[in-house]
Design a protein around this motif. Structure first.
Motif, PDB file in Angstrom:
ATOM      1  N   LYS A 291       0.787  -1.234  -0.090  1.00 10.95           N
ATOM      2  CA  LYS A 291      -0.080   0.067  -0.083  1.00 10.95           C
ATOM      3  C   LYS A 291       1.012   1.454   0.054  1.00 10.95           C
ATOM      4  O   LYS A 291       0.320   2.129  -0.714  1.00 10.95           O
ATOM      5  CB  LYS A 291      -0.983  -0.112   1.322  1.00 10.95           C
ATOM      6  N   VAL A 292       1.789   1.307   0.728  1.00  9.53           N
ATOM      7  CA  VAL A 292       2.851   2.537   0.824  1.00  9.53           C
ATOM      8  C   VAL A 292       3.379   2.789  -0.639  1.00  9.53           C
ATOM      9  O   VAL A 292       3.715   3.626  -0.997  1.00  9.53           O
ATOM     10  CB  VAL A 292       3.963   2.296   1.779  1.00  9.53           C
ATOM     11  N   VAL A 293       3.639   1.501  -1.385  1.00  7.34           N
ATOM     12  CA  VAL A 293       4.424   1.537  -2.678  1.00  7.34           C
ATOM     13  C   VAL A 293       3.481   2.230  -3.643  1.00  7.34           C
ATOM     14  O   VAL A 293       3.668   3.188  -4.569  1.00  7.34           O
ATOM     15  CB  VAL A 293       4.755   0.256  -3.194  1.00  7.34           C
ATOM     16  N   ASP A 294       2.277   1.658  -3.578  1.00  9.39           N
ATOM     17  CA  ASP A 294       0.989   2.260  -4.317  1.00  9.39           C
ATOM     18  C   ASP A 294       1.019   3.999  -3.997  1.00  9.39           C
ATOM     19  O   ASP A 294       0.692   4.594  -4.917  1.00  9.39           O
ATOM     20  CB  ASP A 294      -0.239   1.650  -4.044  1.00  9.39           C
ATOM     21  N   ALA A 295       0.886   4.168  -2.783  1.00  3.71           N
ATOM     22  CA  ALA A 295       0.826   5.756  -2.561  1.00  3.71           C
ATOM     23  C   ALA A 295       1.877   6.321  -2.944  1.00  3.71           C
ATOM     24  O   ALA A 295       1.618   7.617  -3.621  1.00  3.71           O
ATOM     25  CB  ALA A 295       0.445   5.869  -0.850  1.00  3.71           C
ATOM     26  N   ALA A 296       2.956   5.818  -2.689  1.00  3.96           N
ATOM     27  CA  ALA A 296       4.120   6.699  -3.429  1.00  3.96           C
ATOM     28  C   ALA A 296       4.191   6.761  -4.925  1.00  3.96           C
ATOM     29  O   ALA A 296       4.474   8.010  -5.200  1.00  3.96           O
ATOM     30  CB  ALA A 296       5.495   6.098  -2.751  1.00  3.96           C
ATOM     31  N   SER A 297       3.748   5.753  -5.470  1.00  2.78           N
ATOM     32  CA  SER A 297       3.590   5.754  -6.822  1.00  2.78           C
ATOM     33  C   SER A 297       2.773   6.850  -7.375  1.00  2.78           C
ATOM     34  O   SER A 297       2.872   7.617  -8.488  1.00  2.78           O
ATOM     35  CB  SER A 297       3.321   4.733  -7.405  1.00  2.78           C
ATOM     36  N   LYS A 298       1.582   7.043  -6.715  1.00  2.49           N
ATOM     37  CA  LYS A 298       0.516   8.008  -7.061  1.00  2.49           C
ATOM     38  C   LYS A 298       1.312   9.590  -6.856  1.00  2.49           C
ATOM     39  O   LYS A 298       1.112  10.248  -7.704  1.00  2.49           O
ATOM     40  CB  LYS A 298      -0.786   7.923  -6.286  1.00  2.49           C
ATOM     41  N   ARG A 299       1.901   9.524  -5.774  1.00  2.00           N
ATOM     42  CA  ARG A 299       2.414  10.828  -5.455  1.00  2.00           C
ATOM     43  C   ARG A 299       3.797  11.436  -6.415  1.00  2.00           C
ATOM     44  O   ARG A 299       3.846  12.586  -6.971  1.00  2.00           O
ATOM     45  CB  ARG A 299       3.052  10.876  -4.121  1.00  2.00           C
ATOM     46  N   VAL A 300       4.429  10.384  -6.961  1.00  2.83           N
ATOM     47  CA  VAL A 300       5.544  10.563  -7.851  1.00  2.83           C
ATOM     48  C   VAL A 300       4.631  10.923  -8.958  1.00  2.83           C
ATOM     49  O   VAL A 300       5.239  11.894  -9.777  1.00  2.83           O
ATOM     50  CB  VAL A 300       6.315   9.260  -7.975  1.00  2.83           C
ATOM     51  N   LYS A 301       3.778  10.054  -9.498  1.00  2.12           N
ATOM     52  CA  LYS A 301       3.046  10.486 -10.569  1.00  2.12           C
ATOM     53  C   LYS A 301       2.537  11.908 -10.865  1.00  2.12           C
ATOM     54  O   LYS A 301       2.363  12.588 -11.869  1.00  2.12           O
ATOM     55  CB  LYS A 301       1.983   9.445 -11.176  1.00  2.12           C
ATOM     56  N   SER A 302       1.879  12.220  -9.652  1.00  2.74           N
ATOM     57  CA  SER A 302       1.091  13.542  -9.714  1.00  2.74           C
ATOM     58  C   SER A 302       2.368  14.833  -9.392  1.00  2.74           C
ATOM     59  O   SER A 302       2.000  16.005  -9.443  1.00  2.74           O
ATOM     60  CB  SER A 302       0.257  13.540  -8.516  1.00  2.74           C
ATOM     61  N   GLY A 303       3.418  14.424  -9.136  1.00  2.00           N
ATOM     62  CA  GLY A 303       4.591  15.395  -9.020  1.00  2.00           C
ATOM     63  C   GLY A 303       4.650  15.811  -7.755  1.00  2.00           C
ATOM     64  O   GLY A 303       5.562  16.826  -7.420  1.00  2.00           O
ATOM     65  N   LYS A 304       3.840  15.394  -6.600  1.00  6.59           N
ATOM     66  CA  LYS A 304       3.988  15.823  -5.301  1.00  6.59           C
ATOM     67  C   LYS A 304       5.146  15.166  -4.616  1.00  6.59           C
ATOM     68  O   LYS A 304       5.393  15.657  -3.608  1.00  6.59           O
ATOM     69  CB  LYS A 304       2.788  15.491  -4.685  1.00  6.59           C
ATOM     70  N   ALA A 305       5.916  14.198  -4.924  1.00  4.59           N
ATOM     71  CA  ALA A 305       7.033  13.608  -4.329  1.00  4.59           C
ATOM     72  C   ALA A 305       8.071  13.227  -5.434  1.00  4.59           C
ATOM     73  O   ALA A 305       7.761  12.963  -6.548  1.00  4.59           O
ATOM     74  CB  ALA A 305       6.628  12.519  -3.739  1.00  4.59           C
ATOM     75  N   PRO A 306       9.436  13.298  -4.993  1.00 10.81           N
ATOM     76  CA  PRO A 306      10.540  12.973  -5.897  1.00 10.81           C
ATOM     77  C   PRO A 306      10.355  11.310  -6.127  1.00 10.81           C
ATOM     78  O   PRO A 306       9.843  10.557  -5.285  1.00 10.81           O
ATOM     79  CB  PRO A 306      11.719  13.408  -5.084  1.00 10.81           C
ATOM     80  N   PRO A 307      11.204  10.671  -7.319  1.00 11.74           N
ATOM     81  CA  PRO A 307      11.097   9.604  -7.595  1.00 11.74           C
ATOM     82  C   PRO A 307      11.833   8.558  -6.549  1.00 11.74           C
ATOM     83  O   PRO A 307      11.607   7.490  -6.096  1.00 11.74           O
ATOM     84  CB  PRO A 307      11.881   9.181  -8.974  1.00 11.74           C
ATOM     85  N   LEU A 308      12.541   9.309  -5.662  1.00  9.74           N
ATOM     86  CA  LEU A 308      13.220   8.714  -4.609  1.00  9.74           C
ATOM     87  C   LEU A 308      12.494   7.875  -3.470  1.00  9.74           C
ATOM     88  O   LEU A 308      12.866   6.896  -2.950  1.00  9.74           O
ATOM     89  CB  LEU A 308      14.233   9.428  -3.671  1.00  9.74           C
ATOM     90  N   GLU A 309      11.177   8.345  -3.356  1.00  9.37           N
ATOM     91  CA  GLU A 309      10.158   7.955  -2.344  1.00  9.37           C
ATOM     92  C   GLU A 309       9.705   6.574  -2.640  1.00  9.37           C
ATOM     93  O   GLU A 309       9.487   5.657  -2.198  1.00  9.37           O
ATOM     94  CB  GLU A 309       9.051   9.002  -2.170  1.00  9.37           C
ATOM     95  N   LYS A 310       9.490   6.539  -4.127  1.00  9.01           N
ATOM     96  CA  LYS A 310       9.131   5.276  -4.539  1.00  9.01           C
ATOM     97  C   LYS A 310      10.106   4.226  -4.461  1.00  9.01           C
ATOM     98  O   LYS A 310       9.617   3.053  -4.404  1.00  9.01           O
ATOM     99  CB  LYS A 310       8.564   5.477  -6.026  1.00  9.01           C
ATOM    100  N   THR A 311      11.245   4.581  -4.654  1.00 10.68           N
ATOM    101  CA  THR A 311      12.428   3.706  -4.794  1.00 10.68           C
ATOM    102  C   THR A 311      12.620   3.073  -3.212  1.00 10.68           C
ATOM    103  O   THR A 311      12.853   1.873  -2.842  1.00 10.68           O
ATOM    104  CB  THR A 311      13.805   4.282  -5.103  1.00 10.68           C
ATOM    105  N   ARG A 312      12.361   4.080  -2.181  1.00 16.32           N
ATOM    106  CA  ARG A 312      12.551   3.724  -0.768  1.00 16.32           C
ATOM    107  C   ARG A 312      11.333   2.542  -0.470  1.00 16.32           C
ATOM    108  O   ARG A 312      11.446   1.541   0.253  1.00 16.32           O
ATOM    109  CB  ARG A 312      12.371   4.813   0.000  1.00 16.32           C
TER     110      ARG A 312
END
Length: 553
Positions: A291-312
């Motif tokens: 679920k955290v990966v899914d949430a991080a992917s949405k934020r990265v796609k929307s530009g609200k978070a850098p891609p590093l969060e998805k990698t973590r």
């Protein structure tokens, strides 16, 4: 001379004696290195062992003295006894013709000597019957009989959903180590029986024919004696008591091993239950990481978070997958360990049924300390002390010498009037040098050693009970604090961090920290539950009864 026949069998031969008008039939019993047949012009000799010989002449013999007849009869009877023993041991088979021939040799005498031969045959028959009864009543005979008979026992099947009581039942029925202890306990019953038996009587036959030149009254005589050893001083009762205490000590050993097996089954079963819960917890952690990966992917796609969060987040998911695999391997290992306790290399049950969150009221330590004296190890140390004291009494009784009484008859030459006399003897060892003082001293020191070991076992059990009781109190306190305070706060923190991360109020590191805190506290709670149940098992092993019995009115 006939050569030694190599086959162990029966051969029928026809022997034509030197007399031209008569033919005699005889049976040859051939046993390698034991029996040899020798043909002479007027005699047939059966040689059974170096000192056991019997002669039968074909020609009409000259009148013989009672000594010669008695000696021949004794040898014939002892030869018959030896062959019957071989027959009883299934070494040879004796034909009917041979028995008839031996009976002819034995009964071929004048009426005045028949009573003596009959008496000797009755005595030998008594010993043959005693050997047969002893072998038929031996434990090995019954064991061989049971081996040849198929015994069908109902054994409980391993079900798909295994409970603790069913697992204990399987282990008690099929554990090989416990079965070995049970066999030793049964073996000691034979030692108890053997310790109570009386000494066997001894029969002795003496035949002397010094020289044909001597005609004195003491030149020739035959005597038969029966001796019996009488144990005095209470040796037999002391020996039987020591054997009984040895058996009771072995029974306590068996009870202790049985109790240890029950505790081991309960602990491994507990590990299976905990492994199942760890597997559920690891799967839940994997789901949260996904679920955290899914949430991080949405934020990265929307530009609200850098891609590093998805990698973590993906690294955290991979870690959760490793924990799932490790939990699965541990569960498989504990399942195999549990099945091996009843001899099954591969478990057949699907899952174990049980509740780790089952709690009991902890009784006072003083009540548990009193019950620890009922532990089989404590009872075994007491039995060991009693056994050593019984052996000390046995060594004291052995200082008293035993008495051997002998009775019999002696027959002198046939030309002597009143040629039969009675024989009575009494023998007692004189305790001049050996008064059993060394064995008595050793037995006394072993009594002292058993007393020290009994005190040491009592202290060891009390120390183990104290340690388990204090650890149980600590585990109970830890469980209450985790269940009532820490876990609710960790769940609420993770829920708020997850919701705030989706809304953009918390960063990814705060979410990972909340997730890690929740998972660690859940693992700690599960470990505390397993420790609690394991300590309950340890206390029940030490007091040899369920702890719930203390809470019953």
């Amino acid at each position: 001379m006939y050569p030694l026949i190599k086959r162990t069998s029966i051969h029928q031969h026809t022997c034509t004696r030197t007399h031209p008008t008569q033919t005699n039939y005889y049976t040859v019993i051939s046993i390698p290195s034991l029996i040899k047949i020798e043909r002479k012009p007027n005699a047939l000799r059966y040689c059974i062992l170096p000192k056991l010989k019997l002669n039968h002449h074909f020609d009409t013999p000259k009148p013989r003295s009672f000594t010669a007849r008695f000696s021949t009869t004794a040898r014939i009877c002892f030869a018959t006894l030896y062959l019957h023993i071989l027959l009883h041991c299934n070494k040879i088979a004796i034909s009917q013709e041979f028995n008839v021939r031996i009976n002819e040799l034995v009964t071929e005498s004048s009426p005045r000597h028949f009573i003596y031969r009959l008496l000797l045959l009755l005595i030998l028959s008594f010993f043959i019957a005693a050997v047969s009864v002893a072998e038929s009543n031996a434990p090995g005979a019954s064991a061989r009989h049971q081996t040849g008979t198929s015994i069908i026992q109902h054994t409980p099947a391993e079900e798909n959903e295994l409970t603790l009581s069913h697992a204990i039942q399987l282990a008690l029925l099929h554990n090989p180590d416990l079965a070995a202890f049970a066999k030793e306990t049964l073996a000691l019953q034979g030692l108890v029986t053997q310790a109570g038996l009386l000494p066997n009587p001894v029969i002795q036959l003496d035949t002397e024919d010094v020289t044909s030149r001597s005609h004195g009254p003491a030149a020739r005589f035959d005597s038969i004696r029966i001796s019996q050893l009488f144990e005095i001083g209470g040796k037999r009762s002391a020996r039987r008591l020591a054997a009984q205490l040895t058996q009771e000590s072995a029974e306590q050993d068996y009870a202790a091993r049985q109790l240890d097996l029950i505790a081991k089954v309960a602990n491994v079963f507990l590990e299976v239950l905990a492994g199942q819960e760890r597997m559920k917890l690891a799967l839940a952690g994997q789901e949260l990481a996904q679920k955290v990966v899914d949430a991080a992917s949405k934020r990265v796609k929307s530009g609200k978070a850098p891609p590093l969060e998805k990698t973590r987040a993906q690294v955290a998911l991979a870690t959760a997958e490793i924990e799932v695999e490790q939990a699965q391997r541990n569960l498989v290992s504990f399942r195999k360990q549990l099945a091996l306790l009843w001899g099954n290399p591969e478990p057949r049950f699907e899952r174990a049924l049980g509740n780790l969150e089952s709690f009991v009221a902890i009784p006072d330590f003083q009540l548990l300390e009193v019950r620890v004296r009922q532990n089989p190890l404590a009872l075994r140390s007491l039995k060991n002390l009693e056994q050593r004291e019984a052996l000390f009494l046995l060594e004291k009784a052995r200082r008293i010498p035993d008495v051997t009484i002998t009775a019999g008859i002696r027959r002198y030459g046939h030309d002597i009037p009143n040629d039969t006399t009675a024989l009575v003897g009494l023998s007692i060892p004189l305790p001049v040098f050996d008064r059993n003082q060394g064995n008595l001293l050793a037995a006394q020191q072993r009594v002292n050693r058993a007393a020290d070991k009994q005190a040491a076992v009592d202290l060891q059990l009390r120390a183990l009970l104290t340690q388990a009781y204090e650890s149980l109190i600590s585990a109970d306190t830890q469980i209450n604090k985790l269940r009532n305070e820490i876990l609710p706060g960790a769940r609420e923190t993770f829920r708020m961090a997850s919701r705030g991360y989706e809304l953009g109020r918390f960063n990814f590191l705060e979410l990972l920290d909340a997730q890690r805190t929740l998972f660690q506290n859940q693992t700690l709670y599960l470990q505390a539950l397993a420790d609690y149940q394991r300590l309950i098992n340890e206390i029940e092993r030490l007091i040899a009864e369920p702890i719930e019995n203390f809470n019953k009115p």
